[in-house]
Design an enzyme around this catalytic site. Sequence first.
Site, PDB file in Angstrom:
ATOM      1  CG  HIS A  81      -1.803   1.269   1.083  1.00 44.07           C
ATOM      2  ND1 HIS A  81      -2.919   1.189   0.371  1.00 44.07           N
ATOM      3  CD2 HIS A  81      -1.573   2.570   1.560  1.00 44.07           C
ATOM      4  CE1 HIS A  81      -3.382   2.614   0.459  1.00 44.07           C
ATOM      5  NE2 HIS A  81      -2.890   3.271   1.123  1.00 44.07           N
ATOM      6  CG  ASP A 160     -12.759   3.138   3.425  1.00 40.85           C
ATOM      7  OD1 ASP A 160     -12.661   4.162   4.171  1.00 40.85           O
ATOM      8  OD2 ASP A 160     -12.340   3.068   2.259  1.00 40.85           O
ATOM      9  NE  ARG A 167     -11.524  10.167   6.466  1.00 38.47           N
ATOM     10  CZ  ARG A 167     -10.504   9.476   5.793  1.00 38.47           C
ATOM     11  NH1 ARG A 167     -10.540   8.200   5.400  1.00 38.47           N
ATOM     12  NH2 ARG A 167      -9.175   9.853   6.150  1.00 38.47           N
ATOM     13  CB  SER A 182      -9.569   4.919   5.193  1.00 40.84           C
ATOM     14  OG  SER A 182      -9.827   4.925   4.076  1.00 40.84           O
ATOM     15  CE  LYS A 186      -9.486   1.521   1.438  1.00 39.16           C
ATOM     16  NZ  LYS A 186      -9.788   3.009   1.104  1.00 39.16           N
TER      17      LYS A 186
HETATM   18  N1  URA Z   1      -6.093   6.208   1.090  1.00 38.55           N
HETATM   19  C1  URA Z   1      -7.357   5.582   1.541  1.00 38.55           C
HETATM   20  O1  URA Z   1      -7.615   4.580   1.270  1.00 38.55           O
HETATM   21  N2  URA Z   1      -7.981   6.424   2.755  1.00 38.55           N
HETATM   22  C2  URA Z   1      -7.651   7.288   3.240  1.00 38.55           C
HETATM   23  O2  URA Z   1      -8.106   7.817   4.327  1.00 38.55           O
HETATM   24  C3  URA Z   1      -6.577   8.109   2.650  1.00 38.55           C
HETATM   25  C4  URA Z   1      -5.889   7.253   1.608  1.00 38.55           C
END
Ligand code: URA
Length: 431
Positions: A81, A160, A167, A182, A186
């Site tokens: 990520h 999310d 957000r 968040s 995932k």
């Molecule tokens: N990427 C995400 O998936 N969520 C966030 O809050 C910020 C970056």
Amino acid sequence: MDMLQIIEAKKRGSELGESEIEAWVRGVVDESIPLYQSASLLMAIRLNGMTFDETWLLTRAMANSGDRVHYKGFPVVVDKHSTGGVGDKVTLILAPLVAACGVPVAMLSGRSLGFTGGTIDKFESIAGVTCEFDDLTLQRMMQEIGWVNAQPSSRIAPADRALYALRDVTGTVDSIPLITASIMSKKMCGGGTHLCLDVKCGPGAFMQNFDDARKLASSLKQVGILGGLKMAGVISRMAEPLGQAVGNYVEMWEAVRYLTEWPKTPLAELVMALADHMLKMYMPDEEKRAAMLMSAIESGAAIEALRRYLDFCGGDVRAIDQLMSMELTQEGVAVTSTRDGFVNDIDGYGLALCARELGAGRITQNDRIDPMAGFILEKQLADEVKAGDVLLLVYGKKAKSWLSQNRERIPALFTIGNSAIDKASIILDEV
Ligand code: URA
């Protein structure tokens, strides 16, 4: 559970408990809690923060709000990520490279929105390619080609999906606990057993200073460990666009160059550091890992892994061949420097906004993109420039018309100084 009491508690700075956090997340998904109340709680969290326990409980509740992908028969699956940056094409290079070394890789990626680029749009810039699959097809993809990159289904962490959209329009994106929940909700559902983080730090990133980047990295790592993931990674400098290309097809083009020629650049340094972490759990010997990665490039195994992926995703054979031979379907339109000096700064955010205007990105989810639109930078940080040198090439259907109205904007994004600057390492720290 009364939502107003939960908002009041967080407004006073109190710690929320498991039942309160779970009730909120349930209410977000079944839509029984109005968006204005969730927006209010998000702002209270943004302003008053969350303890580590609250952050973990929120992450777990969000991960449990939908389905999880499992790769049956694959006890180890590595994922990566990145917290995102302009021109970030690391996945396009890293995933086939690591898979070519025999390590199963699974990543779920997004599309571009706002000023951020999207890995799915980059793969889908190749004619015929589509990256939306059901679970069974993901399993088959893993078995047949050894790596997966796909758009997550709407059943992955639906909490999310709802909260991120909220957000985005309520000024509550920049909160370490909310970013952690968040991202990690995932990641806990994407089928990976190991997660390698690339936390960006710099003017074009969520975290602009090193202390904040460290805090985010530590929060992501600790939550990931509680969520059962093996965690590793780096904090990397985001002082300029990552690599030469910014866009979709142009970034695929650049990824092919790395998978075949491996130029010695900061981007190569970053990909190698991440790949090394991803291989580590299989292979403790550092020298063997480095040799294996270089041999995957030199033998053609890494580029073959990309070709097989694009083929699986429905890519038109001619379009894949064209990409592999590094042909660009268009001539770029050059923008030149008006002065001599050294590149002291490149405004990546400004460049991303220009790329979006050209058609490389979206303002709303339903916008169509021009796969060819974007830039290839001919000058990067610390390079020497002479007046008349090409700073960058502009691509896309609108390249000429956009430039006729915006020609002076591009040179303004490059700060050309009189003295040379040092190019520091892109890796700032380990996670
Ligand atoms: N990427 C995400 O998936 N969520 C966030 O809050 C910020 C970056």
